[in-house]
Design an enzyme around this catalytic site. Structure first.
Site, PDB file in Angstrom:
ATOM      1  N   HIS A 109     -13.754 -34.672  40.412  1.00  0.00           N
ATOM      2  CA  HIS A 109     -13.412 -33.281  40.707  1.00  0.00           C
ATOM      3  C   HIS A 109     -14.639 -32.511  41.171  1.00  0.00           C
ATOM      4  O   HIS A 109     -15.772 -32.940  40.950  1.00  0.00           O
ATOM      5  CB  HIS A 109     -12.876 -32.609  39.434  1.00  0.00           C
ATOM      6  CG  HIS A 109     -13.891 -32.600  38.344  1.00  0.00           C
ATOM      7  ND1 HIS A 109     -14.130 -33.711  37.550  1.00  0.00           N
ATOM      8  CD2 HIS A 109     -14.785 -31.664  37.928  1.00  0.00           C
ATOM      9  CE1 HIS A 109     -15.116 -33.445  36.721  1.00  0.00           C
ATOM     10  NE2 HIS A 109     -15.536 -32.214  36.925  1.00  0.00           N
TER      11      HIS A 109
ATOM     12  N   HIS B  45     -20.174 -30.171  44.193  1.00  0.00           N
ATOM     13  CA  HIS B  45     -20.457 -31.609  44.096  1.00  0.00           C
ATOM     14  C   HIS B  45     -19.382 -32.321  43.282  1.00  0.00           C
ATOM     15  O   HIS B  45     -18.654 -31.686  42.509  1.00  0.00           O
ATOM     16  CB  HIS B  45     -21.818 -31.831  43.421  1.00  0.00           C
ATOM     17  CG  HIS B  45     -21.850 -31.400  41.982  1.00  0.00           C
ATOM     18  ND1 HIS B  45     -21.996 -30.084  41.594  1.00  0.00           N
ATOM     19  CD2 HIS B  45     -21.723 -32.118  40.830  1.00  0.00           C
ATOM     20  CE1 HIS B  45     -21.976 -30.012  40.273  1.00  0.00           C
ATOM     21  NE2 HIS B  45     -21.807 -31.223  39.787  1.00  0.00           N
TER      22      HIS B  45
END
Lengths: 170, 170
Positions: free
Chosen positions: B34, B115
């Site tokens: 995620h 990220h």
């Protein structure tokens, strides 16, 4: 992709289920504790868009209902699976039935026994031990369910939520 | 309860991330791959109802945007975390900024570096090996993001989705 449809009970109920799952359920890490309301099915992107529309219709006409757990049960001797038995209240059974209507792939292969798995793939001895020690335990869980979730499976066997469907919303 | 807000990329991107995470990320089993867009925060039931309303407003005014990954990067020497670097396209940065407006608990503690973590809590030697071998690798990932998810954390550290917010819907 492989999809499935499930209900996640409250955090409290999930924490109780996980206290058993961490010891007895090899799928512990693949998905949080849940009640499966439609078993795994295949769908492509176009099919899933139609399915999402139908799920919205179904959610819109569903009202919140209680999730009641009093005891542990087992699918033994069919499988050595131990579970929190979820009472088959009418709204839950109707909801699951709708997910097997002719707008969805896959017919129902087993009778719907609503449950939260807490142990599976146990050896027969392990099953006897675990189920033997839990079957006398009384639970007094009552939760309110107001949504269900469509999930898809990753290559490692774990499940990611695709979308949440809240009851009464379309 | 502890909540967090995240974007799940497509299954393809999650599968790529998991191929590294299974070896290098001790949180592999706690949540699918995620992009965190709001770090963990505490909220009670009444607060979360208000937050859900605000999340719907934010989702309604957000348009789908690309998730672009070209390379791996690292937070070393701050932490030995290796990640798929997500390009900070304007829509993504704006979305995360909105989740730190004054209707939400917690201010932003770090600059937003979007990220997908693929390795963390690595020893310095492990970090050098992993990052050394991945930093020359070119990725060519472009995905479309059209939703985000509000999650809560269970006692075992894993995360369950509470609700999905699709862009353009309120």
């Amino acid at each position: 992709m492989k999809y499935g449809i499930a209900i996640f009970p409250s955090k409290e109920v999930q924490d109780i289920a996980n206290s058993y799952r961490k010891r007895y359920d090899p799928n512990y890490a693949l998905i949080p504790p849940h009640v499966t309301i439609k078993e795994r099915f295949d769908a492509n992107e176009s099919q899933i868009n139609d399915i999402v529309k139908e799920l919205r219709n179904i959610a819109k006409e569903t009202k919140p209902f209680p999730l009641i757990i009093k005891k542990v049960s087992s699918f033994h001797p069919v499988t050595n699976t131990v579970y929190l038995k979820v009472q088959p209240v009418e709204e839950l059974v109707e909801l699951s039935d709708k997910l097997y209507n002719d707008k969805f792939p896959n017919e129902r292969q087993f009778a719907f026994v609503p449950h939260i798995t807490i142990g599976q793939d146990l050896s027969t001895d392990e099953h006897s031990d675990v189920y033997g020690s839990l079957k006398m335990h009384q639970f007094d869980i009552e939760d309110t369910i107001d949504r269900f979730q469509l999930l898809y499976q990753l290559d490692n066997g774990s499940w990611t939520v695709y979308e949440t469907f809240k009851f009464g919303e379309g």
